[in-house]
Design an enzyme around this catalytic site. Structure first.
Site, PDB file in Angstrom:
ATOM      1  N   ASP A  13       0.529  -1.136   0.162  1.00  0.00           N
ATOM      2  CA  ASP A  13       0.165   0.004   0.003  1.00  0.00           C
ATOM      3  C   ASP A  13       0.738   1.058  -0.005  1.00  0.00           C
ATOM      4  O   ASP A  13       1.861   1.452   0.717  1.00  0.00           O
ATOM      5  CB  ASP A  13      -0.879  -0.264   1.309  1.00  0.00           C
ATOM      6  CG  ASP A  13      -2.083   0.770   1.018  1.00  0.00           C
ATOM      7  OD1 ASP A  13      -2.153   1.456   0.114  1.00  0.00           O
ATOM      8  OD2 ASP A  13      -2.723   0.993   2.024  1.00  0.00           O
ATOM      9  N   ASN A  61     -10.695  -2.748  -5.685  1.00  0.00           N
ATOM     10  CA  ASN A  61     -10.009  -1.759  -6.665  1.00  0.00           C
ATOM     11  C   ASN A  61     -10.635  -1.521  -7.900  1.00  0.00           C
ATOM     12  O   ASN A  61     -10.389  -0.631  -8.820  1.00  0.00           O
ATOM     13  CB  ASN A  61      -8.665  -2.265  -6.936  1.00  0.00           C
ATOM     14  CG  ASN A  61      -7.696  -2.388  -5.816  1.00  0.00           C
ATOM     15  OD1 ASN A  61      -6.756  -3.122  -5.870  1.00  0.00           O
ATOM     16  ND2 ASN A  61      -7.842  -1.398  -4.899  1.00  0.00           N
TER      17      ASN A  61
END
Ligand code: FPP
Length: 233
Positions: A13, A61
Site C-alpha cells: 500500500d 480496486n
C-alpha cells in the site's frame, strides 16, 4: 526460540501517496511499486521462503478510475512477461488467488502463459491476489460445498480449506502492510486467523530488503502460541 517465516503475505500500500509526495502521477507510484515487488520476491526466494503472497488487485480496486485500472493491468501484463524467465530460473511457481477469469483478455492470457510456464517451480510459490476478496473466497467455498451435497457432519476445517484459492498451502506466518494503514482490507480472511501482523509507515515503493529484514526480525521476537498455554507458572 525464533520462528521461521515460511509464508509471507504483503499488502503493498502507498503507491499513490509516494507519487504525490514526489509530485508525480499515480502511475509512477505503481511503476515504482512493481520494482519493489520484484526486489522483495527475489529477496524472499534467496531466504528460502516457501510462499510469498502479494495483494496486487483487490475486487474493491475496480472502483478506481478506468485509466488507473488499465495502467495497473498493463503493468501486470508487463511484469508477468518480463519476470517469467526469472520465475522459471529461480524455480518459482506462479499461482493466482482470486477470480482472474473476470479480468480482461490480455491479462488472462498473460496469467495462463506464466502459470503454465512456471508450473514446475518447486522452490517457492508466488501467489498473486488478483480480483481477490477474502469474503467472496469464503462464500465461493461454501457454494462449492453445497453443490457437493456434503453431509454437515463431514464439514471440517480441512474440507473447507481445500475449497480456498490457497488449497494445500500453509497459512501466512506474517502479513505486512505498508503505508501506515492498520487493517487487513478483506485479505486472506480465513487464512490469517493466526498470522502475525506487521504494519510500517514506509510507503510500498520505498520498501526494500532492509525493511524486510526489520519486519522479519520483529516477527522472530513474537511468541506464537496459537491459543495454547505453553507453561503454567
Ligand atoms: C496500493 O497503492 C497498491 C495497489 C492498488 C496495487 C498494488 C500494485 C502494485 C504494487 C503494482 C503492480 C504490482 C505488480 C507485482 C505487477 P495505492 O494506489 O492504494 O496507494 P495510495 O493508498 O497511497 O493511494
Amino acid at each position: 526460540m525464533s520462528f521461521v517465516c515460511n509464508h509471507l503475505a504483503i499488502i503493498m500500500d502507498g503507491n499513490g501517496r509516494w507519487a504525490k509526495k514526489k509530485g508525480l502521477p499515480r502511475s509512477a507510484g505503481h511503476q515504482a511499486g512493481t520494482e519493489a515487488a520484484k526486489r522483495i520476491v527475489t529477496a524472499c526466494r534467496k531466504m528460502g521462503m516457501q510462499y510469498v503472497t502479494l495483494y496486487a488487485f483487490s475486487r474493491e480496486n475496480w472502483s478506481r478510475p478506468r485509466e488507473e485500472i488499465n495502467f495497473l493491468f498493463d503493468l501486470l501484463v508487463r511484469f508477468l512477461s518480463q519476470e517469467l524467465n526469472m520465475l522459471v530460473e529461480q524455480s518459482i511457481r506462479l499461482n493466482i488467488l482470486g477470480n482472474w477469469e473476470e479480468m480482461p483478455f490480455a491479462v488472462r492470457q498473460a496469467i495462463k502463459h506464466a502459470c503454465a510456464k512456471s508450473r514446475a517451480g518447486k522452490e517457492m510459490v508466488l501467489n498473486m491476489a488478483l480480483n481477490y476478496s477474502g469474503r467472496e473466497e469464503i462464500l465461493q467455498a461454501c457454494r462449492n460445498l453445497l453443490k457437493q451435497d456434503l453431509d454437515p457432519a463431514d464439514l471440517n476445517e480441512q474440507v473447507f480449506r481445500d475449497q480456498l484459492f490457497t488449497a494445500g498451502q500453509a497459512d501466512p506466518d506474517l502479513i505486512i502492510r505498508t503505508s501506515g494503514e492498520l487493517r487487513l482490507s478483506n485479505y486472506l480472511i480465513f487464512q490469517s486467523a493466526y498470522s502475525e501482523l506487521y504494519f510500517t509507515p514506509t510507503l510500498w515503493p520505498d520498501f526494500d530488503e532492509e525493511e524486510l529484514h526489520l519486519a522479519l526480525e520483529d516477527f522472530k521476537k513474537r511468541e506464537r502460541r496459537f491459543g495454547r498455554v505453553e507453561r503454567i507458572e
